[in-house]
Design a protein around this motif. Sequence first.
Motif, PDB file in Angstrom:
ATOM      1  N   TYR A   1      38.710   4.890  14.656  1.00  0.00           N
ATOM      2  CA  TYR A   1      37.556   4.173  14.107  1.00  0.00           C
ATOM      3  C   TYR A   1      36.865   3.368  15.200  1.00  0.00           C
ATOM      4  O   TYR A   1      37.498   2.559  15.882  1.00  0.00           O
TER       5      TYR A   1
ATOM      6  N   HIS B   1      38.816  16.543  10.863  1.00  0.00           N
ATOM      7  CA  HIS B   1      39.153  17.657  11.743  1.00  0.00           C
ATOM      8  C   HIS B   1      40.592  18.098  11.468  1.00  0.00           C
ATOM      9  O   HIS B   1      41.377  17.341  10.885  1.00  0.00           O
TER      10      HIS B   1
ATOM     11  N   LYS C   1      31.763   4.468  13.023  1.00  0.00           N
ATOM     12  CA  LYS C   1      31.995   5.890  12.819  1.00  0.00           C
ATOM     13  C   LYS C   1      33.487   6.158  12.962  1.00  0.00           C
ATOM     14  O   LYS C   1      34.166   5.525  13.774  1.00  0.00           O
TER      15      LYS C   1
ATOM     16  N   ASP D   1      36.716   9.242  12.918  1.00  0.00           N
ATOM     17  CA  ASP D   1      37.163  10.630  12.970  1.00  0.00           C
ATOM     18  C   ASP D   1      38.613  10.673  12.541  1.00  0.00           C
ATOM     19  O   ASP D   1      39.427   9.836  12.948  1.00  0.00           O
TER      20      ASP D   1
ATOM     21  N   ILE E   1      35.694  13.122  20.367  1.00  0.00           N
ATOM     22  CA  ILE E   1      35.897  11.986  19.455  1.00  0.00           C
ATOM     23  C   ILE E   1      35.845  10.664  20.217  1.00  0.00           C
ATOM     24  O   ILE E   1      35.220   9.697  19.777  1.00  0.00           O
TER      25      ILE E   1
ATOM     26  N   ILE F   1      41.920  13.237  12.247  1.00  0.00           N
ATOM     27  CA  ILE F   1      42.528  14.513  12.633  1.00  0.00           C
ATOM     28  C   ILE F   1      43.771  14.747  11.794  1.00  0.00           C
ATOM     29  O   ILE F   1      44.710  13.952  11.814  1.00  0.00           O
TER      30      ILE F   1
ATOM     31  N   ASN G   1      34.192  11.837   9.965  1.00  0.00           N
ATOM     32  CA  ASN G   1      34.349  13.251  10.262  1.00  0.00           C
ATOM     33  C   ASN G   1      35.814  13.654  10.206  1.00  0.00           C
ATOM     34  O   ASN G   1      36.673  12.989  10.787  1.00  0.00           O
TER      35      ASN G   1
ATOM     36  N   THR H   1      29.532   9.242   7.898  1.00  0.00           N
ATOM     37  CA  THR H   1      29.910   8.908   9.273  1.00  0.00           C
ATOM     38  C   THR H   1      31.408   9.067   9.496  1.00  0.00           C
ATOM     39  O   THR H   1      31.928   8.663  10.525  1.00  0.00           O
TER      40      THR H   1
END
Length: 298
Positions: A71, A264, A77, A79, A293, A81, A262, A260
């Motif tokens: 974060y 993966h 934003k 991400d 990222i 995983i 994402n 915002t």
Amino acid sequence: MKHFFKVFFISLFCFSLVIIGGFVMLNGLHGGNADATDIFNMIGSNKDERVNILLLGLEHERSDTIMVASYNTKTKKADVISIPRDTYVDRDGFVNSANNKINSVYTVKGIEGLEEMIQNITGIEIDKYVTIDYDGVRAAVDAVGGVEVDVPFHMRYTDPYSDPPLDINIPAGKQIINGDNAMEFLRFRKTNYSGYSGYAEGDLGRIEAQQGFVKSAIKKALTFRLPKVVAEVFPYVDTDFSLSEATSMAASCVGLSADTINFHVLPGTTQTINGLSFFVMNQAETKDLVYKILDIQQ
């Protein structure tokens, strides 16, 4: 602690992070992780802007669900995983055995050992961790009033020997999944009933469904009530966040758009080795993903 999440992200993005959050190329199945050192050295320039959180859903002594959330506190934003539980990792004394699956690391080496392993294979330094049990998942889902999902097929599965026993019977179609049946939806992978189906891609299919569930939950949780959600779920989790840290982080995320965030999946492929199913990560693609990222220029 018992177990599981897949929504622990709901409890992490619903409460902790947002809640704010090496590469072992198995040439044949083994390899070095020299590139991870380069990543560690380059992360320093923007590390203060980020919080990296290890999210775990536990099934007894094994980490059934593993996610890493990164974060950016300035851009707001995030991400996430997902790391398949069958991901092959190097462990001293083991070669091509079930003990080479990443979900076995927590059992033997605990949270610190798993954090170290995550750093070895991704180059991402973990700042905080969150695990959640069944009651925490139910509390998280109920705290946001249930989660709307479009169930792709009739999910049917029973296992009287599971702890607790499983009896999954969720019809296909769009519906609200509440706390009582959230665990069943999140845990389902395959059927043991004739005439029913499971995910064609097995655990990877389940990960995709879980991520969709989390996205839907986040849209409901990221409101002015998020700090309340954090407070309600916090008693059911094990974490090194304090309640004040988690609540403060959640408050800072009010207004964060689900767009915002994402999701993966660790790059790689499923392979059968020595009669066992492994997920073998792709070193080059993992490096590219992590650099992207963390906004590291190659």
